[in-house]
Design a protein around this motif. Structure first.
Motif, PDB file in Angstrom:
ATOM      1  N   TRP A   1      -2.054  -5.637  14.368  1.00 39.74           N
ATOM      2  CA  TRP A   1      -0.951  -4.745  14.002  1.00 39.74           C
ATOM      3  C   TRP A   1      -1.484  -3.368  13.619  1.00 39.74           C
ATOM      4  O   TRP A   1      -2.682  -3.213  13.378  1.00 39.74           O
ATOM      5  CB  TRP A   1      -0.101  -5.324  12.860  1.00 39.74           C
ATOM      6  N   ARG A   2      -0.590  -2.403  13.586  1.00 40.65           N
ATOM      7  CA  ARG A   2      -0.882  -1.063  13.099  1.00 40.65           C
ATOM      8  C   ARG A   2       0.313  -0.584  12.290  1.00 40.65           C
ATOM      9  O   ARG A   2       1.461  -0.690  12.751  1.00 40.65           O
ATOM     10  CB  ARG A   2      -1.152  -0.087  14.238  1.00 40.65           C
ATOM     11  N   THR A   3       0.060  -0.057  11.097  1.00 38.33           N
ATOM     12  CA  THR A   3       1.103   0.466  10.225  1.00 38.33           C
ATOM     13  C   THR A   3       0.845   1.946   9.959  1.00 38.33           C
ATOM     14  O   THR A   3      -0.228   2.302   9.470  1.00 38.33           O
ATOM     15  CB  THR A   3       1.142  -0.294   8.886  1.00 38.33           C
ATOM     16  N   PRO A   4       1.795   2.818  10.270  1.00 35.14           N
ATOM     17  CA  PRO A   4       1.598   4.246   9.991  1.00 35.14           C
ATOM     18  C   PRO A   4       1.515   4.521   8.490  1.00 35.14           C
ATOM     19  O   PRO A   4       2.241   3.925   7.687  1.00 35.14           O
ATOM     20  CB  PRO A   4       2.850   4.896  10.589  1.00 35.14           C
ATOM     21  N   VAL A   5       0.631   5.440   8.116  1.00 32.16           N
ATOM     22  CA  VAL A   5       0.511   5.921   6.739  1.00 32.16           C
ATOM     23  C   VAL A   5       0.301   7.428   6.799  1.00 32.16           C
ATOM     24  O   VAL A   5       0.013   7.981   7.860  1.00 32.16           O
ATOM     25  CB  VAL A   5      -0.662   5.249   5.977  1.00 32.16           C
ATOM     26  N   ALA A   6       0.437   8.085   5.665  1.00 36.83           N
ATOM     27  CA  ALA A   6       0.188   9.520   5.587  1.00 36.83           C
ATOM     28  C   ALA A   6      -1.238   9.746   5.119  1.00 36.83           C
ATOM     29  O   ALA A   6      -1.589   9.438   3.983  1.00 36.83           O
ATOM     30  CB  ALA A   6       1.171  10.184   4.633  1.00 36.83           C
ATOM     31  N   GLY A   7      -2.094  10.263   5.985  1.00 35.08           N
ATOM     32  CA  GLY A   7      -3.489  10.484   5.642  1.00 35.08           C
ATOM     33  C   GLY A   7      -4.392   9.463   6.298  1.00 35.08           C
ATOM     34  O   GLY A   7      -4.060   8.852   7.317  1.00 35.08           O
ATOM     35  N   VAL A   8      -5.547   9.250   5.691  1.00 31.43           N
ATOM     36  CA  VAL A   8      -6.547   8.302   6.177  1.00 31.43           C
ATOM     37  C   VAL A   8      -6.891   7.339   5.047  1.00 31.43           C
ATOM     38  O   VAL A   8      -7.273   7.774   3.956  1.00 31.43           O
ATOM     39  CB  VAL A   8      -7.828   9.038   6.640  1.00 31.43           C
ATOM     40  N   PRO A   9      -6.770   6.028   5.244  1.00 33.11           N
ATOM     41  CA  PRO A   9      -7.087   5.069   4.176  1.00 33.11           C
ATOM     42  C   PRO A   9      -8.586   5.063   3.843  1.00 33.11           C
ATOM     43  O   PRO A   9      -9.387   4.466   4.558  1.00 33.11           O
ATOM     44  CB  PRO A   9      -6.643   3.725   4.754  1.00 33.11           C
ATOM     45  N   VAL A  10      -8.939   5.748   2.764  1.00 33.53           N
ATOM     46  CA  VAL A  10     -10.333   5.757   2.322  1.00 33.53           C
ATOM     47  C   VAL A  10     -10.628   4.575   1.413  1.00 33.53           C
ATOM     48  O   VAL A  10     -11.784   4.316   1.075  1.00 33.53           O
ATOM     49  CB  VAL A  10     -10.672   7.077   1.593  1.00 33.53           C
ATOM     50  N   SER A  11      -9.584   3.859   1.007  1.00 38.82           N
ATOM     51  CA  SER A  11      -9.733   2.685   0.152  1.00 38.82           C
ATOM     52  C   SER A  11      -8.945   1.535   0.748  1.00 38.82           C
ATOM     53  O   SER A  11      -7.749   1.669   1.018  1.00 38.82           O
ATOM     54  CB  SER A  11      -9.226   2.989  -1.265  1.00 38.82           C
ATOM     55  N   VAL A  12      -9.634   0.410   0.999  1.00 37.18           N
ATOM     56  CA  VAL A  12      -8.979  -0.800   1.491  1.00 37.18           C
ATOM     57  C   VAL A  12      -9.495  -1.968   0.661  1.00 37.18           C
ATOM     58  O   VAL A  12     -10.710  -2.172   0.566  1.00 37.18           O
ATOM     59  CB  VAL A  12      -9.264  -1.052   2.984  1.00 37.18           C
ATOM     60  N   GLN A  13      -8.581  -2.709   0.053  1.00 40.02           N
ATOM     61  CA  GLN A  13      -8.929  -3.836  -0.791  1.00 40.02           C
ATOM     62  C   GLN A  13      -7.952  -4.977  -0.532  1.00 40.02           C
ATOM     63  O   GLN A  13      -6.933  -4.801   0.148  1.00 40.02           O
ATOM     64  CB  GLN A  13      -8.866  -3.427  -2.276  1.00 40.02           C
ATOM     65  N   PHE A  14      -8.254  -6.152  -1.113  1.00 39.31           N
ATOM     66  CA  PHE A  14      -7.328  -7.275  -1.091  1.00 39.31           C
ATOM     67  C   PHE A  14      -6.747  -7.471  -2.482  1.00 39.31           C
ATOM     68  O   PHE A  14      -7.464  -7.412  -3.482  1.00 39.31           O
ATOM     69  CB  PHE A  14      -8.033  -8.559  -0.647  1.00 39.31           C
ATOM     70  N   THR A  15      -5.441  -7.701  -2.554  1.00 40.63           N
ATOM     71  CA  THR A  15      -4.785  -7.954  -3.827  1.00 40.63           C
ATOM     72  C   THR A  15      -4.930  -9.426  -4.211  1.00 40.63           C
ATOM     73  O   THR A  15      -5.385 -10.250  -3.413  1.00 40.63           O
ATOM     74  CB  THR A  15      -3.295  -7.604  -3.744  1.00 40.63           C
ATOM     75  N   GLY A  16      -4.504  -9.756  -5.425  1.00 38.84           N
ATOM     76  CA  GLY A  16      -4.601 -11.133  -5.891  1.00 38.84           C
ATOM     77  C   GLY A  16      -3.762 -12.093  -5.086  1.00 38.84           C
ATOM     78  O   GLY A  16      -4.074 -13.295  -5.018  1.00 38.84           O
TER      79      GLY A  16
END
Length: 453
Positions: free
Chosen positions: A168-183
């Motif tokens: 999948w691809r989800t549009p966002v504003a900018g570039v994701p410099v942080s990617v993490q997993f939530t609880g």
């Protein structure tokens, strides 16, 4: 692209590769403003969340885990040998992630369409390469237990499976410099422009409404406001400068849903550490503390119990902050500019940088002390710690970049292995599930060491 070249023997001094490297090409950007979120686009996926996420094995996120600890529970080997090395074809500006089966993921910028590369740990052979936007070189990545990769680029968060097929691809504003997993095993994405999204790992759909760290723009005050280019401000992210509002990877407390980001709002003289919580179907802000003189120098890192968050600023301070209210517990001038990350294990903090030396700071609760210093070892990147009291750092010995294996309690050198032909400095050190050590140089080469004992 050449395949990986396997080497044998512990010392790289016996290796004489003849390779040509591509130097980092300069690239520029400017400041961005917070803008509204866009709707998600979804592709292949299921509604069943049957793929584990989180620390697991390997090096699944930029600094190993949600806490940004820069520490792995894998017992580090004290006798390493260079197994293979290969160029990726362009510079490297984000840490290499490692899936549970040893699959490596790295982004770059090349003359070819390929931007996201995957290599096999055992052989160094390329498994796939995928085209992404040019700003993917600066985007963080994350790998889940099913070896699905999550990585941002210009205006989007993307997911691919272990074969490189798009999910999948989800549009966002900018570039994701942080990617993490939530609880709850969703994807937490934060762009350099301050857009926060929590996305379903299976479909890419937004789980909660988008949150803007810089605030929502007022269409009445700025009726002609246009969305800025997605890559604006990225050049300043490496040093936490004012043109990059959010420069670092967020640290996440997966038990409570609290996460921490560094933010430099346009026009402000000091950057902030911000605490937010994801829960009850929303993202909310808990507190802000304006404390980062000259901007943020490191990503925040959490203590194991979640009571303290550590962060560095551009004045050379290492700061311990109470997570309950943002109060500074202690700060220490380490004597050199911090850069990138802080490795945290059992109250022992090993800071990173390119202009300092290998050292460790002990957190004593309400104060700190220098545990040990190695002023003879100039840092060239980001040290990491492992179980068994073993750490790894890159330094310069005899003019050559060298992987140093050190004892984390004393700082003493246990082993040293040259990075053959490496120049400049390194972007990351990652540790695999079997104790493999992966070093990525900024000019764009991978070096993989394997335990010899």
């Amino acid at each position: 692209m050449r395949s990986g070249r396997r080497h044998t023997g512990r010392s790289e001094r016996h290796l004489r590769p003849d390779r040509t490297r591509q130097r980092v090409a300069p690239w520029r950007a400017a400041v961005t403003l917070g803008v509204t979120g866009l709707f998600a686009l979804t592709a292949c996926g299921t509604d069943v969340d049957d793929i584990t996420a989180g620390p697991g094995k390997g090096w699944p996120v930029a600094f190993h885990d949600a806490r940004n600890s820069g520490t792995t529970p894998v017992t580090g080997s004290r006798a390493l040998g260079l197994d293979w090395t290969r160029p990726v074809g362009g510079p490297i500006a984000a840490p290499v992630t490692v899936g549970p089966d040893g699959q490596l993921f790295v982004t770059t910028r090349t003359d070819s369409p390929c931007t996201l590369f995957s290599f096999q740990m055992g052989t160094g052979r390329k498994r796939f390469c995928n085209p992404l936007g040019p700003s993917a070189i600066a985007a963080a990545s994350a790998v889940d237990g099913g070896t699905n990769i999550y990585v941002g680029d210009d205006g989007g968060m993307n997911s691919f499976n272990a074969l490189g097929q798009p999910r999948w691809r989800t549009p966002v504003a900018g570039v994701p410099v942080s990617v993490q997993f939530t609880g709850d095993s969703n994807v937490l994405s934060v762009t350099q422009s301050g857009q926060v999204d929590v996305l379903s790992r299976q479909t890419g759909e937004r789980v909660v409404s988008t949150y803007q760290l810089l605030g929502e723009p007022d269409p009445l005050e700025n009726p002609g406001l246009n969305r800025p280019p997605d890559g604006q401000g990225l050049e300043d992210c490496a040093t936490g400068g004012p043109q990059c509002p959010v420069a670092n990877v967020s640290a996440v407390d997966r038990e409570t849903g609290r996460f921490y980001a560094t933010v430099w709002r346009p026009g402000e003289g000091t950057a902030e550490l911000v605490a937010l919580t994801y829960g009850d179907k929303a993202v909310r802000e808990d507190w802000r503390a304006a404390m980062l003189t000259g901007g943020s120098a490191t990503s925040p890192a959490l203590s194991a119990d979640g009571s303290t968050v550590y962060v560095g600023d551009n004045s050379g301070r290492l700061i311990a902050v109470d997570t309950a209210d943002g109060r500074t517990v202690w700060s220490r001038d380490v004597g050199f500019p911090l850069r990138g990350s802080i490795s945290v294990a059992d109250g022992l903090l090993v800071p990173s940088g390119d202009d300092g030396h290998l050292m460790a700071v002990r957190d004593n609760g309400d104060s700190s002390e220098i545990a040990w210093e190695r002023k003879d070892l100039a840092l060239r990147g980001r040290p990491v710690q492992t179980a068994g009291g073993t750490g790894y750092a890159v330094s310069t010995l005899g003019g050559a970049l060298t992987l140093i294996t050190f004892d984390t309690e004393t700082g003493g050198t246990v082993d040293s292995d040259e990075l053959p032909g490496a120049q400049g400095t390194t972007e990351s050190i990652s540790v695999g599930a079997e104790g493999e050590v992966v070093v990525a140089s900024k000019i764009g080469e991978l070096f993989v060491f394997k335990p010899e004992a």
